[in-house]
Scaffold this motif. Structure first.
Motif, short mmCIF file in Angstrom:
data_model
loop_
_atom_site.label_atom_id
_atom_site.label_comp_id
_atom_site.label_asym_id
_atom_site.label_seq_id
_atom_site.Cartn_x
_atom_site.Cartn_y
_atom_site.Cartn_z
N MET A 136 2.22 62.73 24.45
CA MET A 136 3.52 62.50 25.05
C MET A 136 3.34 62.03 26.49
O MET A 136 2.37 62.36 27.15
CB MET A 136 4.34 63.78 25.04
N VAL A 190 9.37 60.94 32.49
CA VAL A 190 10.55 60.63 31.69
C VAL A 190 11.00 59.21 32.02
O VAL A 190 11.02 58.81 33.18
CB VAL A 190 11.68 61.64 32.00
N LYS A 214 8.47 60.85 21.38
CA LYS A 214 9.56 60.95 22.35
C LYS A 214 10.56 62.00 21.87
O LYS A 214 10.45 62.52 20.77
CB LYS A 214 10.25 59.60 22.50
N TRP A 215 11.51 62.30 22.69
CA TRP A 215 12.60 63.20 22.35
C TRP A 215 13.87 62.57 22.88
O TRP A 215 13.83 61.64 23.67
CB TRP A 215 12.37 64.59 22.97
N ALA A 259 14.38 66.91 19.02
CA ALA A 259 12.93 66.72 19.12
C ALA A 259 12.28 66.83 17.75
O ALA A 259 12.81 67.46 16.84
CB ALA A 259 12.33 67.75 20.07
N PRO A 312 8.68 68.47 23.56
CA PRO A 312 8.46 68.20 24.99
C PRO A 312 8.25 69.51 25.74
O PRO A 312 8.67 70.58 25.30
CB PRO A 312 9.77 67.52 25.42
N SER A 313 7.62 69.40 26.91
CA SER A 313 7.43 70.58 27.75
C SER A 313 8.75 70.93 28.44
O SER A 313 9.68 70.11 28.49
CB SER A 313 6.35 70.30 28.81
N GLN A 320 9.47 68.39 31.09
CA GLN A 320 9.97 67.12 30.57
C GLN A 320 11.45 67.22 30.21
O GLN A 320 12.22 66.29 30.47
CB GLN A 320 9.14 66.68 29.37
N SER A 365 14.48 65.20 31.96
CA SER A 365 15.41 64.42 31.15
C SER A 365 16.86 64.80 31.46
O SER A 365 17.72 63.92 31.60
CB SER A 365 15.14 64.64 29.65
#
Length: 113
Positions: A1, A5, A24-25, A71, A77-78, A81, A85
């Protein structure tokens, strides 16, 4: 990833699965639903599109922000992240609201004759 962002961009329901497959998310603003749609139906539709592509999705509602994270369960994602976002979308939301205000305030009524 990715470590960073990207700038916010719109992705249709059919394209979300592809984004998720690429690691991605998506964070979705609830106001994009409009008056004729509801969040539960949107989630069902997104999950169905993703399942056809072999992607298992998870949804996390962010109620105080009126947003939902979508997701791939295999590429989450962390926290950082997601936070980045959400901040990017809040910034976008603020810019969009500013444009709407200027558009409304910038219009003048035609003087009465």
């Amino acid at each position: 990833m990715a470590d960073r962002v990207n700038e916010p961009y719109l992705v249709g329901q059919e394209a979300i699965a592809g984004e998720l497959q690429r690691g991605k998310w998506c964070v979705y603003l609830h106001e994009w639903l409009g008056d004729e749609h509801d969040l539960a139906t949107w989630q069902t539709q997104v999950a169905a599109h993703a399942a056809r592509s072999g992607v298992e999705v998870c949804f996390m509602e962010i109620p105080r922000k009126d947003m939902t994270l979508v997701a791939n369960v295999r590429a989450l994602p962390s926290f950082e992240q997601v936070t980045e976002s959400v901040a990017a979308l809040e910034h976008y939301r603020g810019l969009a609201a500013g444009h709407r205000r200027r558009g409304v305030l910038g219009r003048r009524r035609k003087p009465a004759e």
